[in-house]
Design an enzyme around this catalytic site. Structure first.
Site, PDB file in Angstrom:
ATOM      1  NE  ARG A 104      -2.522  -0.288   3.603  1.00 25.19           N
ATOM      2  CZ  ARG A 104      -3.341   0.112   4.560  1.00 25.19           C
ATOM      3  NH1 ARG A 104      -4.644   0.117   4.355  1.00 25.19           N
ATOM      4  NH2 ARG A 104      -2.886   0.505   5.721  1.00 25.19           N
ATOM      5  CB  THR A 108      -2.895   7.049  -2.464  1.00 23.87           C
ATOM      6  OG1 THR A 108      -2.151   5.837  -2.720  1.00 23.87           O
ATOM      7  CG2 THR A 108      -2.155   8.222  -3.088  1.00 23.87           C
ATOM      8  CG  ASP A 200       2.320  -3.339   9.201  1.00 25.76           C
ATOM      9  OD1 ASP A 200       2.561  -4.509   8.818  1.00 25.76           O
ATOM     10  OD2 ASP A 200       2.338  -2.359   8.435  1.00 25.76           O
ATOM     11  CG  ASP A 203       6.001  -3.761  10.000  1.00 27.51           C
ATOM     12  OD1 ASP A 203       6.715  -4.200   9.073  1.00 27.51           O
ATOM     13  OD2 ASP A 203       5.648  -2.569  10.095  1.00 27.51           O
TER      14      ASP A 203
HETATM   15  C1  PRP Z   1      -1.319  -4.936   4.477  1.00 27.32           C
HETATM   16  C2  PRP Z   1      -2.114  -6.213   4.637  1.00 27.32           C
HETATM   17  C3  PRP Z   1      -2.947  -6.241   3.386  1.00 27.32           C
HETATM   18  C4  PRP Z   1      -3.238  -4.780   3.168  1.00 27.32           C
HETATM   19  C5  PRP Z   1      -4.617  -4.480   3.642  1.00 27.32           C
HETATM   20  O1  PRP Z   1      -0.244  -5.125   3.636  1.00 27.32           O
HETATM   21  O2  PRP Z   1      -1.330  -7.362   4.799  1.00 27.32           O
HETATM   22  O3  PRP Z   1      -2.282  -6.795   2.275  1.00 27.32           O
HETATM   23  O4  PRP Z   1      -2.293  -4.043   3.947  1.00 27.32           O
HETATM   24  O5  PRP Z   1      -4.937  -3.176   3.377  1.00 27.32           O
HETATM   25  P1  PRP Z   1      -6.032  -2.741   2.314  1.00 27.32           P
HETATM   26  O6  PRP Z   1      -7.239  -3.611   2.555  1.00 27.32           O
HETATM   27  O7  PRP Z   1      -6.275  -1.308   2.662  1.00 27.32           O
HETATM   28  O8  PRP Z   1      -5.476  -2.894   0.947  1.00 27.32           O
HETATM   29  P2  PRP Z   1       0.880  -3.988   3.411  1.00 27.32           P
HETATM   30  O9  PRP Z   1       0.574  -3.222   2.180  1.00 27.32           O
HETATM   31  O10 PRP Z   1       1.065  -3.219   4.676  1.00 27.32           O
HETATM   32  O11 PRP Z   1       2.144  -4.872   3.081  1.00 27.32           O
HETATM   33  P3  PRP Z   1       2.936  -5.950   3.956  1.00 27.32           P
HETATM   34  O12 PRP Z   1       2.041  -7.165   4.073  1.00 27.32           O
HETATM   35  O13 PRP Z   1       4.135  -6.199   3.128  1.00 27.32           O
HETATM   36  O14 PRP Z   1       3.255  -5.343   5.291  1.00 27.32           O
HETATM   37  N1  URA Z   2      -2.475  -3.523   7.106  1.00 28.71           N
HETATM   38  C1  URA Z   2      -2.156  -3.964   8.338  1.00 28.71           C
HETATM   39  O1  URA Z   2      -1.189  -4.739   8.502  1.00 28.71           O
HETATM   40  N2  URA Z   2      -2.892  -3.543   9.375  1.00 28.71           N
HETATM   41  C2  URA Z   2      -3.939  -2.728   9.226  1.00 28.71           C
HETATM   42  O2  URA Z   2      -4.597  -2.404  10.210  1.00 28.71           O
HETATM   43  C3  URA Z   2      -4.258  -2.276   7.922  1.00 28.71           C
HETATM   44  C4  URA Z   2      -3.509  -2.705   6.886  1.00 28.71           C
END
Ligand code: PRP
Ligand code: URA
Length: 209
Positions: A104, A108, A200, A203
């Protein structure tokens, strides 16, 4: 037909409480994600078709039910979805695995794709898209768009935690997809994180806080 399944099961809720706790460390968090994924997968596969076979027990022939129909594929949305894969494969070891990498944008909150690799026969498989978090819904919608472009027709989404906005968006974009969720929270904060949520997920699974 209601395709949103909220799995309000005491075991799931108990394990989810552990994930929400900020004091839960990486090892316990990762284990908890895996245990929840396996429990959710058990529910999400409840209606898989079976066929009758006969096996010889040590005492007599027995009519048994074995899985039939489409073969399975698990598709984690990277990174956090990776935490759900191995426990599911321990239940269905012959399932193939595709990967969709989405991140993400911090401003945005829209996802951008950085990696995609799917099994060549993905269109013939029953696909389980896994990602612990369904926040705005943008990542899940894009991942399922991509799977449909690849020809997938039977898709199930599994998310541990969701915001109402994300559930609505995913339902509107993909009304044919079954959605399994352990809990739906209050909403999103200004950074599009789920509240109260668990922080997160990626993380916390990988210790990159
Ligand atoms: C997080 C999570 C989803 C997404 C959800 O991933 O694991 O993939 O955000 O958010 P959304 O419904 O608003 O799209 P992130 O982009 O943080 O990547 P990561 O898994 O690498 O930490
Ligand atoms: N991605 C995450 O890992 N946590 C949230 O709460 C939203 C998006």
């Amino acid at each position: 037909m209601n395709r949103v399944h909220i799995l309000n099961h005491p075991l799931l809720q108990h394990k989810l409480a552990l994930l929400r706790d900020r004091n839960t460390g990486v090892k316990e968090f990762r284990e908890g994600v895996g245990e929840i994924a396996a429990l959710m997968f058990y529910e999400a596969t409840r209606s898989l078709p079976t066929e009758t076979r006969t096996v010889e027990t040590p005492l007599a022939p027995a009519q048994v039910q074995v899985l039939s129909g489409k073969k399975l594929a698990v598709v984690p949305i990277l990174r956090a979805g990776l935490g759900m894969v191995e426990p599911i494969l321990s239940l269905v070891p012959s399932a193939k695995v595709g990967h969709i990498g989405l991140a993400r944008d911090p401003e945005t909150h829209a996802p951008t794709t950085y990696y995609c690799k799917l099994p060549p026969d993905i269109a013939q498989r029953q696909v389980f898209v896994v990602d612990p978090m369904l926040a705005t819904g943008g990542s899940a919608v894009d991942a399922i768009d991509y799977l449909k472009q690849a020809g997938c027709q039977s898709i199930t989404a599994m998310h541990i935690l969701a915001a109402p906005e994300g559930v609505r968006r995913l339902q509107e974009a993909h009304p044919d997809v079954d959605i399994y969720i352990a809990a739906v929270d209050e909403g999103l904060n200004e950074h599009a994180y789920i509240l109260p949520g668990l922080g997160d997920a990626g993380d916390r699974i990988f210790g990159t806080l």
